[in-house]
Enzyme design. Structure first.
Site, PDB file in Angstrom:
ATOM      1  N   GLY A 163      -5.686   2.336  -2.881  1.00 48.45           N
ATOM      2  CA  GLY A 163      -5.415   3.618  -2.230  1.00 48.45           C
ATOM      3  C   GLY A 163      -5.139   4.719  -3.250  1.00 48.45           C
ATOM      4  O   GLY A 163      -4.527   4.483  -4.296  1.00 48.45           O
ATOM      5  N   VAL A 168      -4.015   7.502   3.968  1.00 47.97           N
ATOM      6  CA  VAL A 168      -3.930   7.649   5.424  1.00 47.97           C
ATOM      7  C   VAL A 168      -2.525   8.165   5.748  1.00 47.97           C
ATOM      8  O   VAL A 168      -1.541   7.716   5.154  1.00 47.97           O
ATOM      9  CB  VAL A 168      -4.181   6.290   6.133  1.00 47.97           C
ATOM     10  CG1 VAL A 168      -4.048   6.425   7.643  1.00 47.97           C
ATOM     11  CG2 VAL A 168      -5.565   5.765   5.773  1.00 47.97           C
ATOM     12  N   LYS A 190      -3.078   7.005  -2.770  1.00 50.31           N
ATOM     13  CA  LYS A 190      -1.664   7.388  -2.727  1.00 50.31           C
ATOM     14  C   LYS A 190      -0.957   6.955  -4.009  1.00 50.31           C
ATOM     15  O   LYS A 190      -0.135   7.665  -4.551  1.00 50.31           O
ATOM     16  CB  LYS A 190      -0.960   6.781  -1.512  1.00 50.31           C
ATOM     17  CG  LYS A 190       0.492   7.268  -1.403  1.00 50.31           C
ATOM     18  CD  LYS A 190       1.175   6.759  -0.186  1.00 50.31           C
ATOM     19  CE  LYS A 190       1.585   5.332  -0.313  1.00 50.31           C
ATOM     20  NZ  LYS A 190       2.659   5.088  -1.301  1.00 50.31           N
ATOM     21  N   HIS A 216      -3.632   0.211   4.674  1.00 47.81           N
ATOM     22  CA  HIS A 216      -4.299  -1.034   4.231  1.00 47.81           C
ATOM     23  C   HIS A 216      -5.555  -1.290   5.054  1.00 47.81           C
ATOM     24  O   HIS A 216      -6.583  -1.721   4.534  1.00 47.81           O
ATOM     25  CB  HIS A 216      -3.362  -2.238   4.403  1.00 47.81           C
ATOM     26  CG  HIS A 216      -2.124  -2.176   3.564  1.00 47.81           C
ATOM     27  ND1 HIS A 216      -0.866  -2.047   4.104  1.00 47.81           N
ATOM     28  CD2 HIS A 216      -1.961  -2.224   2.221  1.00 47.81           C
ATOM     29  CE1 HIS A 216       0.023  -2.037   3.130  1.00 47.81           C
ATOM     30  NE2 HIS A 216      -0.608  -2.130   1.979  1.00 47.81           N
ATOM     31  N   GLY A 235       1.359  -6.855   1.432  1.00 44.73           N
ATOM     32  CA  GLY A 235       1.695  -7.179   2.813  1.00 44.73           C
ATOM     33  C   GLY A 235       2.392  -6.046   3.533  1.00 44.73           C
ATOM     34  O   GLY A 235       2.375  -4.897   3.078  1.00 44.73           O
ATOM     35  N   ALA A 236       3.035  -6.382   4.697  1.00 40.10           N
ATOM     36  CA  ALA A 236       3.590  -5.373   5.608  1.00 40.10           C
ATOM     37  C   ALA A 236       2.482  -4.348   5.877  1.00 40.10           C
ATOM     38  O   ALA A 236       2.655  -3.144   5.672  1.00 40.10           O
ATOM     39  CB  ALA A 236       4.845  -4.726   5.031  1.00 40.10           C
ATOM     40  N   LEU A 237       1.357  -4.869   6.301  1.00 46.66           N
ATOM     41  CA  LEU A 237       0.137  -4.055   6.379  1.00 46.66           C
ATOM     42  C   LEU A 237       0.264  -2.926   7.406  1.00 46.66           C
ATOM     43  O   LEU A 237       0.840  -3.109   8.475  1.00 46.66           O
ATOM     44  CB  LEU A 237      -1.053  -4.957   6.750  1.00 46.66           C
ATOM     45  CG  LEU A 237      -1.339  -6.115   5.775  1.00 46.66           C
ATOM     46  CD1 LEU A 237      -2.549  -6.926   6.255  1.00 46.66           C
ATOM     47  CD2 LEU A 237      -1.558  -5.627   4.356  1.00 46.66           C
ATOM     48  N   SER A 270       4.393   0.989   3.057  1.00 49.85           N
ATOM     49  CA  SER A 270       5.174  -0.121   3.622  1.00 49.85           C
ATOM     50  C   SER A 270       6.661   0.216   3.577  1.00 49.85           C
ATOM     51  O   SER A 270       7.451  -0.280   4.373  1.00 49.85           O
ATOM     52  CB  SER A 270       4.916  -1.410   2.835  1.00 49.85           C
ATOM     53  OG  SER A 270       3.549  -1.708   2.874  1.00 49.85           O
TER      54      SER A 270
END
Ligand code: PAF
Length: 273
Positions: A144, A173, A146, A34, A28-30, A183
């Protein structure tokens, strides 16, 4: 978009879906990172499931489980606008029993880098990802780059346990100033955000030296640490794509990884060369 909160209700609902299914697991906390996973899943599949679950078993004692950013209403809107078909949002008691079977990250590749600074973290990640993959049963699942070590270990789990899913790695990104989207970036003050730019700058330092061709792995790591100063460096590492040590850099089979603390926020980044 259908929102489902119960694991078995999700499993039952998805059994009726016959199309190619893409899955994007998240906490979450997109953010735009995401969104790029969701967009890729949309482009490559007929049906997309996103999960939002802040998984307690991957947080160590004293970490930010309680304060991890939560933006449920905004996340639902983002998924709706992105054309997600099913959003799975369980709570912890629905996902875990008091005493249950769990997975163990491998000793060598699971307990270096982030695995050293967060022992047990990857066992929690693998266990929840296995649960989610079993519930959703996707053709493809998106992660991702990352979180490179996480991505590597999930690939290893799928291979070692002969799982029937393709893991798709999606590029990191970045904000316009180079900071990798995370996030946890919301924890940074304005000054800390500026300091955090040293992380992506250290990867630029490394890339420049690699291009000049006559620097050793040790020299590149030392130059990265200079760019990172005075941040507290958790690790700077150059490995091959199997996460094994490299004595000489092999372009096409290397990953340069960095983790540093900015204030009390742990940030990581990497570049695949
Ligand atoms: O990368 C994440 O957001 C999490 O580690 C994941 C893969 C959703 C598992 O909780």
């Amino acid at each position: 978009m259908k929102i489902i909160r119960e694991p078995l209700a999700l499993k039952e609902y998805l059994q009726t879906v016959k199309s190619r299914l893409g899955f994007v697991p998240t906490m979450g906390a997109l953010h735009e990172g995401h969104l790029s996973l969701i967009q890729k899943a949309k482009a490559e599949n007929d049906f997309v499931v996103v999960s939002i679950f802040v998984n307690p078993t991957q947080f160590l004692q004293g970490e930010d489980l309680e304060s991890y950013p939560k933006k449920e209403a905004a996340d639902i809107k983002i998924c709706e606008l992105a054309g997600v078909d099913v959003l799975f949002m369980p709570n912890a008691s629905a996902m875990y029993e008091k005493d249950e079977v769990s997975l163990q990250a491998p000793n060598v590749r699971g307990y270096v880098l982030e695995g050293t600074s967060r022992p047990g973290h990857f066992s929690g990640v693998l266990t929840v990802v296995m649960k989610l993959l079993n519930l959703v049963n996707p053709s493809r699942a998106y992660f991702g780059k990352k979180d490179a070590q996480q991505l590597h270990l999930i690939g290893l789990m799928v291979k070692n346990l002969y799982m029937n899913v393709t893991i798709v790695a999606v590029d990191t990104v970045r904000e316009s100033d180079g900071l990798a989207m995370s996030s946890r970036n919301v924890y940074l003050s304005k000054e800390e955000h500026q300091e955090a730019l040293k992380i992506s700058a250290s990867l630029k330092t490394a890339t420049n030296l690699v291009m000049q061709k006559n620097f050793s792995v040790a020299e590149i790591k030392a130059a990265m640490r200079q760019t990172l100063a005075p941040l507290e460096v958790v690790y700077v590492e150059i490995l091959n794509r199997d996460f094994e040590p490299l004595h000489e850099l092999e372009v096409g089979n290397s990953v340069i990884l960095v983790e540093a603390l900015v204030g009390s926020t742990r940030l990581l980044d990497n570049i695949w060369l």
